[in-house]
Scaffold this active site. Structure first.
Site, PDB file in Angstrom:
ATOM      1  N   CYS A  50       0.869  -1.180   0.000  1.00 45.30           N
ATOM      2  CA  CYS A  50       0.000   0.000   0.000  1.00 45.30           C
ATOM      3  C   CYS A  50       0.902   1.226   0.000  1.00 45.30           C
ATOM      4  CB  CYS A  50      -0.849   0.036   1.268  1.00 45.30           C
ATOM      5  SG  CYS A  50      -1.816  -1.450   1.525  1.00 45.30           S
ATOM      6  N   ARG A  99       1.297   1.530  -5.932  1.00 44.91           N
ATOM      7  CA  ARG A  99       1.480   0.585  -4.826  1.00 44.91           C
ATOM      8  C   ARG A  99       0.167  -0.054  -4.388  1.00 44.91           C
ATOM      9  NH1 ARG A  99       6.197   0.932  -2.345  1.00 44.91           N
ATOM     10  NH2 ARG A  99       5.317  -0.015  -0.483  1.00 44.91           N
ATOM     11  N   TRP A 149      -3.790  -1.677  -1.062  1.00 45.79           N
ATOM     12  CA  TRP A 149      -3.750  -2.944  -1.789  1.00 45.79           C
ATOM     13  C   TRP A 149      -4.166  -3.980  -0.754  1.00 45.79           C
ATOM     14  CZ3 TRP A 149      -3.126  -4.672  -6.677  1.00 45.79           C
ATOM     15  CH2 TRP A 149      -2.948  -6.043  -6.856  1.00 45.79           C
ATOM     16  N   ASN A 208       1.068   0.317   5.954  1.00 42.23           N
ATOM     17  CA  ASN A 208       1.452  -0.509   4.811  1.00 42.23           C
ATOM     18  C   ASN A 208       2.195  -1.702   5.384  1.00 42.23           C
ATOM     19  OD1 ASN A 208       2.309  -1.649   2.410  1.00 42.23           O
ATOM     20  ND2 ASN A 208       4.198  -0.444   2.425  1.00 42.23           N
ATOM     21  N   GLY A 209       1.678  -2.898   5.134  1.00 38.15           N
ATOM     22  CA  GLY A 209       2.360  -4.098   5.640  1.00 38.15           C
ATOM     23  C   GLY A 209       1.349  -5.175   5.985  1.00 38.15           C
ATOM     24  N   GLU A 230       7.421 -20.911 -19.515  1.00 34.66           N
ATOM     25  CA  GLU A 230       7.335 -19.537 -18.999  1.00 34.66           C
ATOM     26  C   GLU A 230       8.477 -18.697 -19.536  1.00 34.66           C
ATOM     27  OE1 GLU A 230       5.134 -17.888 -17.904  1.00 34.66           O
ATOM     28  OE2 GLU A 230       6.054 -16.130 -17.040  1.00 34.66           O
ATOM     29  N   LYS A 268       7.802 -15.242 -21.679  1.00 30.14           N
ATOM     30  CA  LYS A 268       8.412 -13.963 -21.264  1.00 30.14           C
ATOM     31  C   LYS A 268       9.179 -13.366 -22.423  1.00 30.14           C
ATOM     32  CE  LYS A 268       6.816 -12.798 -18.227  1.00 30.14           C
ATOM     33  NZ  LYS A 268       5.788 -13.744 -18.132  1.00 30.14           N
ATOM     34  N   GLU A 280       6.834 -12.116 -25.318  1.00 30.17           N
ATOM     35  CA  GLU A 280       5.895 -11.019 -25.070  1.00 30.17           C
ATOM     36  C   GLU A 280       6.597  -9.684 -24.871  1.00 30.17           C
ATOM     37  OE1 GLU A 280       3.360 -11.204 -21.605  1.00 30.17           O
ATOM     38  OE2 GLU A 280       4.773 -12.453 -20.547  1.00 30.17           O
ATOM     39  N   HIS A 297      11.250 -34.415 -33.294  1.00 29.69           N
ATOM     40  CA  HIS A 297      10.102 -34.882 -34.101  1.00 29.69           C
ATOM     41  C   HIS A 297       9.550 -33.774 -34.992  1.00 29.69           C
ATOM     42  CE1 HIS A 297      10.008 -38.711 -32.004  1.00 29.69           C
ATOM     43  NE2 HIS A 297      10.234 -38.042 -30.891  1.00 29.69           N
ATOM     44  N   LYS A 345      -2.639  -5.940 -19.109  1.00 32.22           N
ATOM     45  CA  LYS A 345      -2.279  -6.614 -17.860  1.00 32.22           C
ATOM     46  C   LYS A 345      -3.338  -7.642 -17.470  1.00 32.22           C
ATOM     47  CE  LYS A 345       0.147  -7.611 -14.301  1.00 32.22           C
ATOM     48  NZ  LYS A 345       1.292  -8.496 -14.527  1.00 32.22           N
TER      49      LYS A 345
HETATM   50  C1  AGP Z   1       2.014 -13.003 -18.378  1.00 29.86           C
HETATM   51  O1  AGP Z   1       3.299 -12.397 -18.544  1.00 29.86           O
HETATM   52  C2  AGP Z   1       1.018 -12.478 -19.369  1.00 29.86           C
HETATM   53  N1  AGP Z   1       0.904 -11.077 -19.202  1.00 29.86           N
HETATM   54  C3  AGP Z   1      -0.276 -13.254 -19.436  1.00 29.86           C
HETATM   55  O2  AGP Z   1       0.036 -14.501 -19.999  1.00 29.86           O
HETATM   56  C4  AGP Z   1      -1.026 -13.518 -18.119  1.00 29.86           C
HETATM   57  O3  AGP Z   1      -0.311 -14.451 -17.352  1.00 29.86           O
HETATM   58  C5  AGP Z   1      -2.393 -14.110 -18.468  1.00 29.86           C
HETATM   59  O4  AGP Z   1      -3.112 -13.151 -19.207  1.00 29.86           O
HETATM   60  C6  AGP Z   1      -3.198 -14.515 -17.232  1.00 29.86           C
HETATM   61  O5  AGP Z   1      -3.498 -13.379 -16.473  1.00 29.86           O
HETATM   62  P1  AGP Z   1      -4.079 -13.592 -14.978  1.00 29.86           P
HETATM   63  O6  AGP Z   1      -3.019 -14.317 -14.229  1.00 29.86           O
HETATM   64  O7  AGP Z   1      -4.345 -12.223 -14.469  1.00 29.86           O
HETATM   65  O8  AGP Z   1      -5.324 -14.420 -15.103  1.00 29.86           O
END
Ligand code: AGP
Length: 612
Positions: free
Chosen positions: A2, A27, A76, A102-103, A485, A489, A492, A508, A607
């Site tokens: 927060c 935050r 938060w 905050n904590g 993963e 990363k 994206e 294959h 996001k």
């Molecule tokens: C992760 O780097 C991406 N931005 C994306 O794959 C994300 O993980 C996915 O959209 C799921 O989002 P969520 O965890 O908020 O459900």
């Protein structure tokens, strides 16, 4: 996480507080509030659920709130849903003490019981109200003033806090105490400022003190005094900030993504601590009791993107420890494929935002078919959290960068604790294996943090060898799961094509894409399959690939032929994904930076994907 602010001096406090909170919204932003005192009058407290803009509107930009001494908060939520009632500031009886925090108070249940026995009642679901009432209790009981009351509170509380309070008997003074959560104090001409982070006060002063752990502060218009836990005055050095405001919001990091990578150890620690009780892992707060755990016949994990990737890791870990069949499904597929669920099926939905449309739909589909649902989410009160039967909150704090890092790590920690607890309750692991695994989990934050010491080395590797036309990640088992993963990363945020492959599968078909200099990252942390993956890397190398081995202490001798070897601290093999993912995140980050791209807001992405 927060944001807190405080002000005392000649200015009208409310506008100063609101401006400061606006710089701290990164935050936390699910609710906000200020409390301002005008001389000896009782504080005027105004709070809103939702963004800070609602508070600005409600107070006419602060103009409607009189007084020159005040505190403020943007939240938060960690304990208690986002709501006006749970928003800070919180007050003790008769407005004796009002404060913002905050904590996390880890022993808040125990303290609540103590205060209830002393006659206190509570109006909110927050740990902060309990913290404020504890200050109030010591202040009234010992009558030795605010600093003593704060010191006694610090001795009694377990957790983290940056707490700013005002006492009814002390107009025009703000008091504060700090442990683990950040707090800075700024000095102006006849005025003092307090905040969680530098951006909140840069407009007024660049001369700041960094408050250390277990220190208390007294702020007034005439000056600032610091105290140690014994109540003795301590001298502190004044620092001058030369950051610009934008840089300061990232705590000096160039991007939120790097800041959040650095926050991964704390995200792991806080998430683990949230389920640790007297005797190990305790899901009492989640509501998963032993009988429910024993009644699980099979598990389906469903999520999207990186959250889905944590499910792939969890499949290996959970099946290995609990022998419960685990299936992992993309939420966008699960919701349409008429899934077969049994009365004993536990469906786990993983989502950082708790708002992803496909994951929310998958949750509803699972419930409609009579399955028990457990949500692992990072945002309190989010849609998925509200609709699931059980909720396990990750404590990663707000994640601003679109590319998830610390939330992914916190999700892994949550999934590990579920697998370990389920295995122990169902008797598939012994008491000593349970204790050993708990010890291993407790060491993960430190091991993860150690990798950050190698970031310059990783930066050189990334910029010199990885920014090619294609890049491939290969591994087996958990090494394959974390490769998924690493590859996402990379794609994206660098906009370079990448694929993660089960190492045994590359030959294959996809191996036809390997050309001279194609980077292939081989993840090798699982001893049982290490030599197999090494062979797959040699297959790529013989076709011209530049092979990078990401391995762990104890296995580095297996990869003599790799073009580059990155050796990581060894953890229990079941948990190695948490260690391995950090260099993979850093490689993606540095390639994106080397290309001059917008690391925190990559093109085409959001996001939280709240549409199908
Ligand atoms: C992760 O780097 C991406 N931005 C994306 O794959 C994300 O993980 C996915 O959209 C799921 O989002 P969520 O965890 O908020 O459900």
């Amino acid at each position: 996480m927060c944001g807190i602010v405080g002000y005392v001096g000649p200015r009208k406090a409310a506008p100063v507080l609101l401006e400061g909170l606006a710089k701290l919204e990164y935050r936390g932003y699910d609710s906000a509030g200020i409390s301002v005192r005008d001389g000896r009058n009782d504080p005027v407290t105004v709070k809103v659920k939702g963004r800070l803009s609602g508070l600005v509107q409600k107070t006419n930009g602060g103009e409607d709130v009189p007084g020159c001494c005040g505190i403020g908060h943007t939240r938060w939520a960690t304990h208690g849903e986002p709501s006006e009632t749970n928003a800070h500031p919180h007050v003790s009886p008769d407005n004796m003490v009002v404060g913002v925090h905050n904590g996390i108070v880890e022993n808040y249940q125990e303290l609540r019981g103590k205060l209830e026995r002393k006659g206190y009642t509570f109006y909110s679901q927050t740990d902060t109200e309990i913290l404020i009432d504890l200050v109030d209790y010591y202040y009234r009981k010992y009558k030795v003033g605010p600093i003593d009351a704060l010191a006694k509170t610090m001795v009694r509380v377990r957790g983290s806090y940056a707490l700013a309070v005002m006492f009814k008997d002390y107009p025009d003074v703000v008091f504060a105490m700090r442990k683990d959560s950040p707090m800075i104090v700024g000095r102006g001409k006849n005025e003092s400022f307090l905040a969680s982070d530098v951006p909140a006060i840069l407009k007024y002063t660049r001369d700041v003190y960094y408050v250390d752990n277990l220190e208390m502060v007294r702020l007034s218009g005439s000056g600032i005094t610091f105290f140690n836990l014994d109540g003795d005055v301590v001298d502190k050095e004044l620092s001058h900030i030369d950051w610009d405001a934008e840089a300061a919001e990232k705590g000096g990091f160039e991007h939120f993504m790097m800041k959040e990578i650095y926050e991964e150890p704390k995200a792991l620690q806080d998430t683990l601590n949230s389920v640790l009780g007297e005797n190990g892992i305790d899901f009492g707060k989640i509501g998963l009791d032993d009988e429910t755990i024993r009644g699980i016949s099979d598990i389906t994990v469903t999520a999207c993107g990186s959250a889905y990737h944590t499910g792939v890791v969890a499949q290996y870990v959970t099946e290995s420890l609990t022998r419960i069949p685990v299936r992992v499904e993309l939420a966008s597929e699960f919701r349409y494929r008429d899934p077969i669920l049994r009365p004993g099926t536990l469906v786990i939905i993983i989502s950082q935002s708790g708002e992803t449309a496909d994951s929310l739909a998958a949750l509803r589909e699972a419930k409609a078919r009579g399955a028990k649902t457990l949500a692992i989410v990072n945002v309190l009160g989010s849609s998925i959290a509200r609709e699931a039967d059980y909720v396990y909150y990750t404590l990663a704090g707000p994640e601003i960068a679109v590319a998830t890092t610390k939330a992914y790590s916190a999700q892994l920690m949550a999934l590990y604790t579920l697998a370990v607890k389920f295995a122990f309750v169902r008797g598939t692991i012994s008491e000593e294996r349970y204790a050993q695994l708990l010890e291993e989990l407790a060491k993960l934050p430190e091991k993860t943090g150690r990798i950050l010491e190698k970031k310059e080395k990783i930066q050189r590797l990334a910029s010199e060898k990885c920014a090619e036309k294609d890049i491939f990640y290969i591994g087996r088992g958990i090494d394959y799961a974390v490769s998924l993963e690493g590859s996402l990363k990379f794609k994206e945020i660098s906009y370079i094509h990448s694929e993660a492959y089960a190492a045994g599968e590359l030959k294959h078909g996809t191996i036809s894409l390997i050309e001279e200099g194609t980077p292939v990252i081989g993840v090798i942390t699982q001893e049982k399959t290490a030599e197999k993956t090494v062979s797959n890397m040699v297959e790529c190398q013989s076709r011209g690939a530049y092979v990078i081995a990401v391995t762990r202490e104890g296995l580095e001798s297996l990869v003599p032929t790799a073009d580059y070897v990155l050796t990581l601290p060894a953890a229990d093999e079941l948990f190695m994904a948490s260690v391995t993912v950090v260099p993979l995140q850093l490689i993606a980050y540095y390639v994106s930076v080397s290309k001059g791209l917008d690391v925190d807001k990559p093109r085409n992405l959001a996001k939280s994907v709240t549409v199908e």
